[in-house]
Design a protein around this motif. Structure first.
Motif, mmCIF file in Angstrom:
data_model
loop_
_atom_site.group_PDB
_atom_site.id
_atom_site.type_symbol
_atom_site.label_atom_id
_atom_site.label_comp_id
_atom_site.label_asym_id
_atom_site.label_seq_id
_atom_site.Cartn_x
_atom_site.Cartn_y
_atom_site.Cartn_z
ATOM 1 N N LYS A 14 0.827 -1.215 0.000
ATOM 2 C CA LYS A 14 0.000 0.000 0.000
ATOM 3 C C LYS A 14 0.858 1.261 0.000
ATOM 4 C CE LYS A 14 -3.618 2.261 2.649
ATOM 5 N NZ LYS A 14 -3.363 3.064 3.819
ATOM 6 N N ASP A 15 1.855 1.313 0.886
ATOM 7 C CA ASP A 15 2.667 2.527 1.026
ATOM 8 C C ASP A 15 3.528 2.798 -0.201
ATOM 9 O OD1 ASP A 15 1.500 2.703 3.499
ATOM 10 O OD2 ASP A 15 3.367 2.708 4.631
ATOM 11 N N PHE A 16 3.948 1.769 -0.911
ATOM 12 C CA PHE A 16 4.782 1.953 -2.102
ATOM 13 C C PHE A 16 3.994 1.799 -3.400
ATOM 14 C CE2 PHE A 16 8.191 1.941 0.822
ATOM 15 C CZ PHE A 16 9.192 2.653 0.194
ATOM 16 N N GLU A 17 2.669 1.670 -3.272
ATOM 17 C CA GLU A 17 1.778 1.553 -4.427
ATOM 18 C C GLU A 17 2.272 0.488 -5.405
ATOM 19 O OE1 GLU A 17 1.519 5.542 -5.976
ATOM 20 O OE2 GLU A 17 0.405 6.249 -4.235
ATOM 21 N N LEU A 18 2.571 -0.682 -4.850
ATOM 22 C CA LEU A 18 3.045 -1.792 -5.667
ATOM 23 C C LEU A 18 1.857 -2.518 -6.296
ATOM 24 C CD1 LEU A 18 5.777 -3.222 -3.264
ATOM 25 C CD2 LEU A 18 6.110 -1.749 -5.250
ATOM 26 N N GLU A 19 2.045 -2.941 -7.526
ATOM 27 C CA GLU A 19 1.026 -3.694 -8.244
ATOM 28 C C GLU A 19 1.224 -5.172 -7.933
ATOM 29 O OE1 GLU A 19 -0.262 -4.613 -12.880
ATOM 30 O OE2 GLU A 19 1.394 -3.225 -12.458
ATOM 31 N N VAL A 20 0.155 -5.859 -7.577
ATOM 32 C CA VAL A 20 0.223 -7.288 -7.290
ATOM 33 C C VAL A 20 -0.018 -8.041 -8.592
ATOM 34 C CG1 VAL A 20 -0.742 -9.188 -5.939
ATOM 35 C CG2 VAL A 20 -0.620 -6.889 -4.946
ATOM 36 N N LEU A 21 1.030 -8.656 -9.116
ATOM 37 C CA LEU A 21 0.905 -9.447 -10.340
ATOM 38 C C LEU A 21 0.424 -10.851 -10.017
ATOM 39 C CD1 LEU A 21 4.171 -8.357 -12.208
ATOM 40 C CD2 LEU A 21 1.856 -7.451 -12.473
ATOM 41 N N ARG A 39 19.121 -8.186 -4.718
ATOM 42 C CA ARG A 39 19.050 -8.273 -6.182
ATOM 43 C C ARG A 39 19.727 -9.584 -6.535
ATOM 44 N NH1 ARG A 39 20.299 -2.828 -9.381
ATOM 45 N NH2 ARG A 39 19.249 -4.025 -10.991
ATOM 46 N N PRO A 40 18.965 -10.581 -6.957
ATOM 47 C CA PRO A 40 19.497 -11.946 -7.076
ATOM 48 C C PRO A 40 20.336 -12.209 -8.331
ATOM 49 C CG PRO A 40 17.203 -11.926 -7.700
ATOM 50 C CD PRO A 40 17.543 -10.524 -7.249
ATOM 51 N N GLY A 41 21.281 -11.332 -8.634
ATOM 52 C CA GLY A 41 22.133 -11.516 -9.808
ATOM 53 C C GLY A 41 22.913 -12.822 -9.762
ATOM 54 N N LEU A 42 23.600 -13.076 -8.643
ATOM 55 C CA LEU A 42 24.379 -14.311 -8.521
ATOM 56 C C LEU A 42 23.480 -15.540 -8.491
ATOM 57 C CD1 LEU A 42 27.147 -13.201 -6.010
ATOM 58 C CD2 LEU A 42 27.424 -13.762 -8.429
ATOM 59 N N GLN A 43 22.311 -15.400 -7.914
ATOM 60 C CA GLN A 43 21.402 -16.542 -7.859
ATOM 61 C C GLN A 43 20.880 -16.900 -9.255
ATOM 62 O OE1 GLN A 43 21.136 -13.858 -5.481
ATOM 63 N NE2 GLN A 43 22.503 -15.161 -4.293
ATOM 64 N N LEU A 44 20.800 -15.903 -10.134
ATOM 65 C CA LEU A 44 20.339 -16.182 -11.502
ATOM 66 C C LEU A 44 21.331 -17.054 -12.263
ATOM 67 C CD1 LEU A 44 18.855 -12.716 -12.584
ATOM 68 C CD2 LEU A 44 17.691 -14.669 -11.539
ATOM 69 N N VAL A 45 22.594 -17.061 -11.821
ATOM 70 C CA VAL A 45 23.594 -17.922 -12.462
ATOM 71 C C VAL A 45 23.898 -19.152 -11.609
ATOM 72 C CG1 VAL A 45 24.616 -16.096 -13.858
ATOM 73 C CG2 VAL A 45 25.547 -16.568 -11.578
ATOM 74 N N GLY A 46 23.078 -19.371 -10.557
ATOM 75 C CA GLY A 46 23.163 -20.609 -9.798
ATOM 76 C C GLY A 46 23.964 -20.576 -8.510
ATOM 77 N N PHE A 47 24.439 -19.410 -8.064
ATOM 78 C CA PHE A 47 25.224 -19.318 -6.838
ATOM 79 C C PHE A 47 24.312 -18.942 -5.675
ATOM 80 C CE2 PHE A 47 28.038 -17.137 -3.810
ATOM 81 C CZ PHE A 47 29.021 -18.108 -3.645
ATOM 82 N N ALA A 89 8.496 -12.193 -1.164
ATOM 83 C CA ALA A 89 7.928 -11.668 -2.418
ATOM 84 C C ALA A 89 9.077 -11.305 -3.342
ATOM 85 C CB ALA A 89 7.053 -10.443 -2.165
ATOM 86 N N LEU A 90 8.764 -11.237 -4.625
ATOM 87 C CA LEU A 90 9.717 -10.781 -5.626
ATOM 88 C C LEU A 90 9.128 -9.539 -6.265
ATOM 89 C CD1 LEU A 90 11.827 -12.820 -8.031
ATOM 90 C CD2 LEU A 90 10.448 -10.981 -8.959
ATOM 91 N N ILE A 91 9.923 -8.465 -6.332
ATOM 92 C CA ILE A 91 9.450 -7.185 -6.863
ATOM 93 C C ILE A 91 10.176 -6.886 -8.161
ATOM 94 C CG2 ILE A 91 9.193 -4.712 -6.414
ATOM 95 C CD1 ILE A 91 9.475 -5.458 -3.376
ATOM 96 N N ILE A 92 9.410 -6.607 -9.209
ATOM 97 C CA ILE A 92 9.965 -6.212 -10.502
ATOM 98 C C ILE A 92 9.858 -4.693 -10.584
ATOM 99 C CG2 ILE A 92 9.736 -6.402 -13.008
ATOM 100 C CD1 ILE A 92 8.250 -9.088 -12.474
ATOM 101 N N THR A 93 10.968 -4.017 -10.887
ATOM 102 C CA THR A 93 10.955 -2.556 -10.950
ATOM 103 C C THR A 93 10.816 -2.077 -12.393
ATOM 104 O OG1 THR A 93 13.363 -2.502 -11.012
ATOM 105 C CG2 THR A 93 12.322 -2.296 -8.851
ATOM 106 N N ARG A 115 5.061 -5.480 -8.613
ATOM 107 C CA ARG A 115 5.727 -4.626 -9.597
ATOM 108 C C ARG A 115 5.648 -3.172 -9.151
ATOM 109 N NH1 ARG A 115 4.143 -5.373 -15.751
ATOM 110 N NH2 ARG A 115 2.078 -4.989 -14.903
ATOM 111 N N SER A 116 6.777 -2.468 -9.380
ATOM 112 C CA SER A 116 6.868 -1.037 -9.117
ATOM 113 C C SER A 116 7.166 -0.333 -10.427
ATOM 114 C CB SER A 116 7.989 -0.756 -8.118
ATOM 115 O OG SER A 116 8.246 0.628 -8.045
#
Length: 194
Positions: A14-21, A39-47, A89-93, A115-116
Protein backbone atom coordinates in the motif's frame (compact mmCIF):
# COMPACT_ATOMS: atom_id res chain seq x y z
CA UNK A 1 17.39 -2.45 22.40
CA UNK A 2 14.23 -4.55 22.49
CA UNK A 3 13.22 -7.48 20.21
CA UNK A 4 12.93 -7.94 16.48
CA UNK A 5 10.25 -6.05 14.61
CA UNK A 6 8.23 -7.04 11.59
CA UNK A 7 5.59 -5.60 9.32
CA UNK A 8 2.97 -7.03 7.02
CA UNK A 9 3.58 -7.18 3.28
CA UNK A 10 0.18 -5.56 2.71
CA UNK A 11 1.34 -2.30 4.35
CA UNK A 12 4.44 -2.24 2.22
CA UNK A 13 2.37 -2.82 -0.95
CA UNK A 14 0.00 0.00 0.00
CA UNK A 15 2.67 2.53 1.03
CA UNK A 16 4.78 1.95 -2.10
CA UNK A 17 1.78 1.55 -4.43
CA UNK A 18 3.05 -1.79 -5.67
CA UNK A 19 1.03 -3.69 -8.24
CA UNK A 20 0.22 -7.29 -7.29
CA UNK A 21 0.91 -9.45 -10.34
CA UNK A 22 0.38 -12.64 -8.38
CA UNK A 23 -0.48 -12.98 -4.72
CA UNK A 24 -0.53 -16.16 -2.69
CA UNK A 25 -3.34 -16.77 -0.25
CA UNK A 26 -3.15 -14.21 2.59
CA UNK A 27 -0.11 -12.55 0.98
CA UNK A 28 -0.99 -9.27 2.75
CA UNK A 29 -0.25 -10.94 6.09
CA UNK A 30 3.22 -12.24 5.19
CA UNK A 31 5.64 -10.78 7.73
CA UNK A 32 8.67 -8.86 6.52
CA UNK A 33 11.51 -8.98 9.06
CA UNK A 34 14.61 -8.09 7.05
CA UNK A 35 15.65 -4.44 6.64
CA UNK A 36 17.42 -5.06 3.35
CA UNK A 37 16.52 -6.38 -0.10
CA UNK A 38 18.38 -8.66 -2.47
CA UNK A 39 19.05 -8.27 -6.18
CA UNK A 40 19.50 -11.95 -7.08
CA UNK A 41 22.13 -11.52 -9.81
CA UNK A 42 24.38 -14.31 -8.52
CA UNK A 43 21.40 -16.54 -7.86
CA UNK A 44 20.34 -16.18 -11.50
CA UNK A 45 23.59 -17.92 -12.46
CA UNK A 46 23.16 -20.61 -9.80
CA UNK A 47 25.22 -19.32 -6.84
CA UNK A 48 23.13 -19.66 -3.66
CA UNK A 49 25.85 -19.67 -0.97
CA UNK A 50 25.01 -16.99 1.63
CA UNK A 51 21.64 -16.32 -0.04
CA UNK A 52 19.21 -14.74 2.45
CA UNK A 53 15.82 -16.02 1.28
CA UNK A 54 14.03 -14.00 3.98
CA UNK A 55 14.81 -10.76 2.13
CA UNK A 56 12.51 -9.30 -0.48
CA UNK A 57 13.93 -10.01 -3.95
CA UNK A 58 14.18 -7.21 -6.54
CA UNK A 59 14.58 -7.71 -10.29
CA UNK A 60 15.55 -4.61 -12.26
CA UNK A 61 16.69 -3.78 -15.76
CA UNK A 62 20.10 -5.47 -15.38
CA UNK A 63 18.59 -8.79 -14.32
CA UNK A 64 15.84 -8.46 -16.93
CA UNK A 65 18.37 -7.79 -19.71
CA UNK A 66 20.40 -10.85 -18.71
CA UNK A 67 17.30 -13.06 -18.54
CA UNK A 68 16.07 -11.85 -21.94
CA UNK A 69 19.23 -13.35 -23.48
CA UNK A 70 18.71 -16.74 -21.84
CA UNK A 71 16.68 -19.46 -23.61
CA UNK A 72 13.19 -20.05 -22.23
CA UNK A 73 14.04 -23.47 -20.75
CA UNK A 74 17.03 -21.99 -18.88
CA UNK A 75 14.84 -19.15 -17.56
CA UNK A 76 12.37 -21.74 -16.29
CA UNK A 77 15.21 -23.59 -14.50
CA UNK A 78 16.58 -20.29 -13.05
CA UNK A 79 13.21 -19.17 -11.68
CA UNK A 80 12.48 -22.68 -10.43
CA UNK A 81 15.72 -22.63 -8.38
CA UNK A 82 15.17 -19.07 -7.09
CA UNK A 83 11.52 -19.48 -6.13
CA UNK A 84 12.11 -22.87 -4.52
CA UNK A 85 13.35 -20.74 -1.61
CA UNK A 86 10.60 -19.32 0.58
CA UNK A 87 11.08 -15.66 -0.40
CA UNK A 88 8.45 -13.27 1.03
CA UNK A 89 7.93 -11.67 -2.42
CA UNK A 90 9.72 -10.78 -5.63
CA UNK A 91 9.45 -7.18 -6.86
CA UNK A 92 9.97 -6.21 -10.50
CA UNK A 93 10.96 -2.56 -10.95
CA UNK A 94 10.68 -0.06 -13.84
CA UNK A 95 7.21 -1.38 -14.73
CA UNK A 96 8.85 -4.25 -16.62
CA UNK A 97 6.72 -7.15 -17.78
CA UNK A 98 7.36 -10.43 -15.97
CA UNK A 99 8.71 -13.37 -17.92
CA UNK A 100 6.10 -16.12 -18.43
CA UNK A 101 8.53 -18.59 -16.85
CA UNK A 102 8.67 -16.43 -13.72
CA UNK A 103 4.90 -16.43 -13.41
CA UNK A 104 4.78 -20.19 -14.06
CA UNK A 105 7.29 -20.87 -11.27
CA UNK A 106 5.53 -18.40 -8.95
CA UNK A 107 2.39 -20.54 -9.32
CA UNK A 108 4.36 -23.78 -8.83
CA UNK A 109 6.11 -22.54 -5.66
CA UNK A 110 3.26 -20.33 -4.40
CA UNK A 111 5.20 -17.05 -4.40
CA UNK A 112 4.00 -13.45 -4.56
CA UNK A 113 5.13 -11.29 -7.50
CA UNK A 114 4.87 -7.48 -7.25
CA UNK A 115 5.73 -4.63 -9.60
CA UNK A 116 6.87 -1.04 -9.12
CA UNK A 117 6.92 1.67 -11.77
CA UNK A 118 9.99 3.28 -10.16
CA UNK A 119 13.52 2.93 -11.53
CA UNK A 120 15.53 0.35 -9.60
CA UNK A 121 18.20 2.90 -8.59
CA UNK A 122 15.52 5.08 -6.94
CA UNK A 123 13.34 2.29 -5.62
CA UNK A 124 15.95 0.34 -3.66
CA UNK A 125 17.43 3.15 -1.49
CA UNK A 126 13.98 4.62 -0.73
CA UNK A 127 12.62 1.17 0.01
CA UNK A 128 15.49 0.08 2.27
CA UNK A 129 15.49 3.39 4.18
CA UNK A 130 11.74 2.95 4.72
CA UNK A 131 12.22 -0.65 5.89
CA UNK A 132 15.09 0.26 8.22
CA UNK A 133 13.04 3.00 9.87
CA UNK A 134 10.16 0.61 10.55
CA UNK A 135 12.03 -2.59 11.39
CA UNK A 136 14.88 -1.15 13.46
CA UNK A 137 15.29 -2.09 17.12
CA UNK A 138 13.78 0.50 19.46
CA UNK A 139 13.29 1.33 23.07
CA UNK A 140 11.19 3.95 24.88
CA UNK A 141 12.66 5.99 27.73
CA UNK A 142 11.23 8.60 30.06
CA UNK A 143 12.81 11.96 29.34
CA UNK A 144 12.86 15.00 27.05
CA UNK A 145 14.62 15.01 23.67
CA UNK A 146 15.88 18.32 22.27
CA UNK A 147 17.65 19.05 18.97
CA UNK A 148 20.63 21.25 19.92
CA UNK A 149 22.62 22.43 16.87
CA UNK A 150 21.54 19.32 14.94
CA UNK A 151 22.44 16.84 17.68
CA UNK A 152 19.92 15.03 19.84
CA UNK A 153 20.21 15.70 23.56
CA UNK A 154 18.24 13.39 25.82
CA UNK A 155 17.47 14.89 29.23
CA UNK A 156 16.76 12.15 31.76
CA UNK A 157 16.17 12.13 35.48
CA UNK A 158 13.64 11.64 38.22
CA UNK A 159 10.22 13.25 37.93
CA UNK A 160 10.22 16.90 38.96
CA UNK A 161 13.95 17.61 38.52
CA UNK A 162 13.35 20.16 35.74
CA UNK A 163 13.77 18.30 32.46
CA UNK A 164 10.87 20.10 30.77
CA UNK A 165 11.92 23.49 32.13
CA UNK A 166 15.44 22.95 30.79
CA UNK A 167 13.98 22.00 27.40
CA UNK A 168 11.81 25.15 27.37
CA UNK A 169 14.89 27.30 28.03
CA UNK A 170 16.73 25.59 25.15
CA UNK A 171 13.73 26.16 22.83
CA UNK A 172 13.72 29.85 23.83
CA UNK A 173 17.34 29.97 22.62
CA UNK A 174 16.41 28.65 19.17
CA UNK A 175 16.71 24.90 19.62
CA UNK A 176 13.95 22.44 18.78
CA UNK A 177 11.87 20.22 21.05
CA UNK A 178 11.62 16.72 19.60
CA UNK A 179 9.78 14.73 22.29
CA UNK A 180 8.59 15.29 25.85
CA UNK A 181 7.94 12.59 28.44
CA UNK A 182 8.18 9.40 26.31
CA UNK A 183 11.10 9.26 23.87
CA UNK A 184 11.32 6.41 21.37
CA UNK A 185 14.92 5.68 20.39
CA UNK A 186 15.62 3.61 17.26
CA UNK A 187 18.91 2.03 16.25
CA UNK A 188 19.12 2.63 12.49
CA UNK A 189 22.40 1.47 10.98
CA UNK A 190 25.10 3.07 13.12
CA UNK A 191 22.89 5.89 14.42
CA UNK A 192 20.46 6.33 17.26
CA UNK A 193 17.38 8.29 16.19
CA UNK A 194 14.89 9.74 18.67
Amino acid sequence: MEGRYSMKLGKLIKDFELEVLRGVEHYEDVLIQREDVNRPGLQLVGFFDYFDAKRLQVLGKVENTYLAQVPSEDRRRIFDALLAYEVPALIITRGLDPFPELMEMAVKHKRTILRSKEDTSLFIPNFTDWLKARLSPRITRHGVLVDVYGEGVLLMGESGVGKSETAVELVKRGHRLVADDAVEIRHIGTRLVG
